[in-house]
Design a protein around this motif. Structure first.
Motif, mmCIF file in Angstrom:
data_model
loop_
_atom_site.group_PDB
_atom_site.id
_atom_site.type_symbol
_atom_site.label_atom_id
_atom_site.label_comp_id
_atom_site.label_asym_id
_atom_site.label_seq_id
_atom_site.Cartn_x
_atom_site.Cartn_y
_atom_site.Cartn_z
ATOM 1 N N TYR A 22 -2.360 -9.311 13.893
ATOM 2 C CA TYR A 22 -1.393 -8.230 14.062
ATOM 3 C C TYR A 22 -0.672 -7.952 12.747
ATOM 4 O O TYR A 22 0.120 -8.765 12.269
ATOM 5 N N ASP A 23 -0.973 -6.807 12.134
ATOM 6 C CA ASP A 23 -0.222 -6.283 10.998
ATOM 7 C C ASP A 23 0.226 -4.892 11.412
ATOM 8 O O ASP A 23 -0.608 -4.001 11.626
ATOM 9 N N ASN A 24 1.527 -4.668 11.543
ATOM 10 C CA ASN A 24 1.997 -3.462 12.223
ATOM 11 C C ASN A 24 3.399 -3.096 11.742
ATOM 12 O O ASN A 24 3.988 -3.779 10.918
ATOM 13 N N GLN A 25 3.919 -2.005 12.293
ATOM 14 C CA GLN A 25 5.303 -1.554 12.074
ATOM 15 C C GLN A 25 5.647 -1.368 10.594
ATOM 16 O O GLN A 25 6.621 -1.923 10.086
ATOM 17 N N PRO A 26 4.883 -0.556 9.868
ATOM 18 C CA PRO A 26 5.159 -0.377 8.442
ATOM 19 C C PRO A 26 6.382 0.500 8.197
ATOM 20 O O PRO A 26 6.709 1.400 8.971
ATOM 21 N N THR A 27 7.048 0.237 7.095
ATOM 22 C CA THR A 27 8.116 1.090 6.591
ATOM 23 C C THR A 27 8.191 0.893 5.085
ATOM 24 O O THR A 27 7.793 -0.157 4.567
ATOM 25 N N PHE A 28 8.666 1.893 4.377
ATOM 26 C CA PHE A 28 8.763 1.801 2.923
ATOM 27 C C PHE A 28 10.136 1.301 2.509
ATOM 28 O O PHE A 28 11.142 1.557 3.185
ATOM 29 N N THR A 29 10.174 0.593 1.396
ATOM 30 C CA THR A 29 11.463 0.241 0.804
ATOM 31 C C THR A 29 12.122 1.522 0.295
ATOM 32 O O THR A 29 11.444 2.527 0.039
ATOM 33 N N THR A 38 5.349 -5.961 9.801
ATOM 34 C CA THR A 38 5.387 -7.158 10.633
ATOM 35 C C THR A 38 4.000 -7.750 10.703
ATOM 36 O O THR A 38 3.025 -7.039 10.986
ATOM 37 N N SER A 39 3.898 -9.050 10.460
ATOM 38 C CA SER A 39 2.613 -9.742 10.548
ATOM 39 C C SER A 39 2.779 -10.971 11.435
ATOM 40 O O SER A 39 3.730 -11.739 11.261
ATOM 41 N N VAL A 40 1.871 -11.132 12.384
ATOM 42 C CA VAL A 40 1.899 -12.292 13.276
ATOM 43 C C VAL A 40 0.827 -13.269 12.820
ATOM 44 O O VAL A 40 -0.365 -12.935 12.808
ATOM 45 N N ALA A 45 5.868 -14.138 14.216
ATOM 46 C CA ALA A 45 6.019 -12.817 13.599
ATOM 47 C C ALA A 45 7.056 -12.874 12.492
ATOM 48 O O ALA A 45 8.183 -13.328 12.708
ATOM 49 N N ASP A 46 6.679 -12.430 11.307
ATOM 50 C CA ASP A 46 7.599 -12.374 10.181
ATOM 51 C C ASP A 46 7.449 -11.034 9.480
ATOM 52 O O ASP A 46 6.446 -10.319 9.650
ATOM 53 N N THR A 47 8.444 -10.707 8.669
ATOM 54 C CA THR A 47 8.381 -9.514 7.837
ATOM 55 C C THR A 47 7.669 -9.859 6.530
ATOM 56 O O THR A 47 7.997 -10.853 5.879
ATOM 57 N N TYR A 48 6.700 -9.028 6.165
ATOM 58 C CA TYR A 48 5.978 -9.176 4.906
ATOM 59 C C TYR A 48 6.209 -7.945 4.042
ATOM 60 O O TYR A 48 6.556 -6.872 4.538
ATOM 61 N N ARG A 49 6.002 -8.134 2.732
ATOM 62 C CA ARG A 49 6.164 -7.045 1.766
ATOM 63 C C ARG A 49 4.874 -6.905 0.965
ATOM 64 O O ARG A 49 4.381 -7.884 0.387
ATOM 65 N N ALA A 251 1.753 5.403 5.098
ATOM 66 C CA ALA A 251 1.233 4.138 5.621
ATOM 67 C C ALA A 251 0.934 4.346 7.104
ATOM 68 O O ALA A 251 1.714 4.990 7.816
ATOM 69 N N LEU A 252 -0.175 3.833 7.554
ATOM 70 C CA LEU A 252 -0.548 4.003 8.953
ATOM 71 C C LEU A 252 -1.201 2.746 9.483
ATOM 72 O O LEU A 252 -1.734 1.920 8.727
ATOM 73 N N VAL A 253 -1.155 2.595 10.791
ATOM 74 C CA VAL A 253 -1.762 1.444 11.482
ATOM 75 C C VAL A 253 -2.949 1.948 12.273
ATOM 76 O O VAL A 253 -2.831 2.916 13.043
ATOM 77 N N ALA A 254 -4.084 1.307 12.121
ATOM 78 C CA ALA A 254 -5.288 1.670 12.856
ATOM 79 C C ALA A 254 -5.863 0.425 13.524
ATOM 80 O O ALA A 254 -5.568 -0.706 13.135
ATOM 81 N N ALA A 255 -6.681 0.655 14.541
ATOM 82 C CA ALA A 255 -7.317 -0.450 15.235
ATOM 83 C C ALA A 255 -8.303 -1.166 14.328
ATOM 84 O O ALA A 255 -8.888 -0.576 13.405
#
Length: 260
Positions: A22-29, A38-40, A45-49, A251-255
């Protein structure tokens, strides 16, 4: 992303994460130099940069709890934290992932959030149905703005205190609604693509949504309905979207691609 003659153009996407999970919920600084997500990993689950300058990934939060929905806020990072007893509340860290502080002790279970102003936050509160709630920091009062809402909530660019959210209806359709948190008034913007949920805003006020493998835009000023921007095949199942502060990156999340 780029704009030509008022129309958006998108380059071929490149994959940022290869971790099988699970790598999801992107946002830009705020400065656009990195993507937070967010990466599980190992059930945690933690926040990654991801930093563009050196193409590196690093963990921002490394806690015994899980953190979701990283959102830059007032020089720090607000997150939905799943505490050790399972309680989900809104917390804040500094941008280095230290100094955690509980922002809204009395509101839970929080699923998602969006800042209307530096002190006013809209919350997706889990329940049956999920509700959209609004509160000020350090305030005990909470206003319920809507029921049966989606998970995509954003501050509207160019508006002082307006948020957008997805409203579901009984006939399996959904629409994007605008809520002015100063006037405390809601108005519909547009029906979503295929009853979808996730949307994002460009800095110049366009709404982006995906439908299957295609990306669409809606320009409220043009009022021409949804317009197809690009076919992003072979990507499928595109959900969450985020646009950089300067409007030049998406940034986008895809399957995960199906194995052959």
């Amino acid at each position: 992303l780029s704009a030509e003659d008022g129309e958006l153009r998108i380059e071929t996407p490149r994959r940022l994460t290869t971790h099988a999970g699970y790598d999801n919920q992107p946002t830009f600084t705020p400065d656009g130099s990195a993507v937070l997500y967010t990466s599980v990993r190992a059930g945690q689950a933690d926040t990654y940069r991801y930093t563009f300058a050196d193409s590196t990934h690093r963990a921002v939060t490394t806690t015994p709890t899980s953190e979701y929905s990283p959102t830059p806020h007032e020089g720090g990072l607000s997150v939905v934290r799943v505490e050790e007893d399972g309680t989900q509340r809104l917390w804040q860290f500094d941008m280095e992932g230290t100094g955690p502080s509980l922002l809204l002790p009395g509101i839970q279970p929080v699923g998602y959030h969006a800042w209307a102003t530096p002190t006013r936050v809209a919350l997706y509160v889990l329940g049956d149905p999920a509700t959209l709630q609004l509160t000020e920091l350090d305030a005990e009062a909470v206003d319920t703005l809507a029921r049966d809402i989606g998970r995509s909530m954003h501050r509207v660019p160019g508006q002082s205190a307006t948020i957008s959210f997805t409203q579901y209806t009984s006939d399996s359709t959904s629409s994007i609604q605008l809520f002015d948190t100063e006037a405390m008034a809601s108005e519909p913007l547009v029906e979503t693509r295929a009853g979808g949920d996730f949307h994002a805003w460009t800095p110049d006020g366009r709404v982006l949504m995906a439908d299957g493998s295609a990306l669409y835009q809606y320009n409220p000023d043009g009022a021409a309905g949804w317009q197809r921007v690009a076919d992003l095949s072979p990507l499928q199942g595109i959900t969450r979207l985020a646009v950089s502060p300067d409007g030049r990156q998406l940034a986008l999340v895809a399957a995960e691609p199906a194995s052959e």
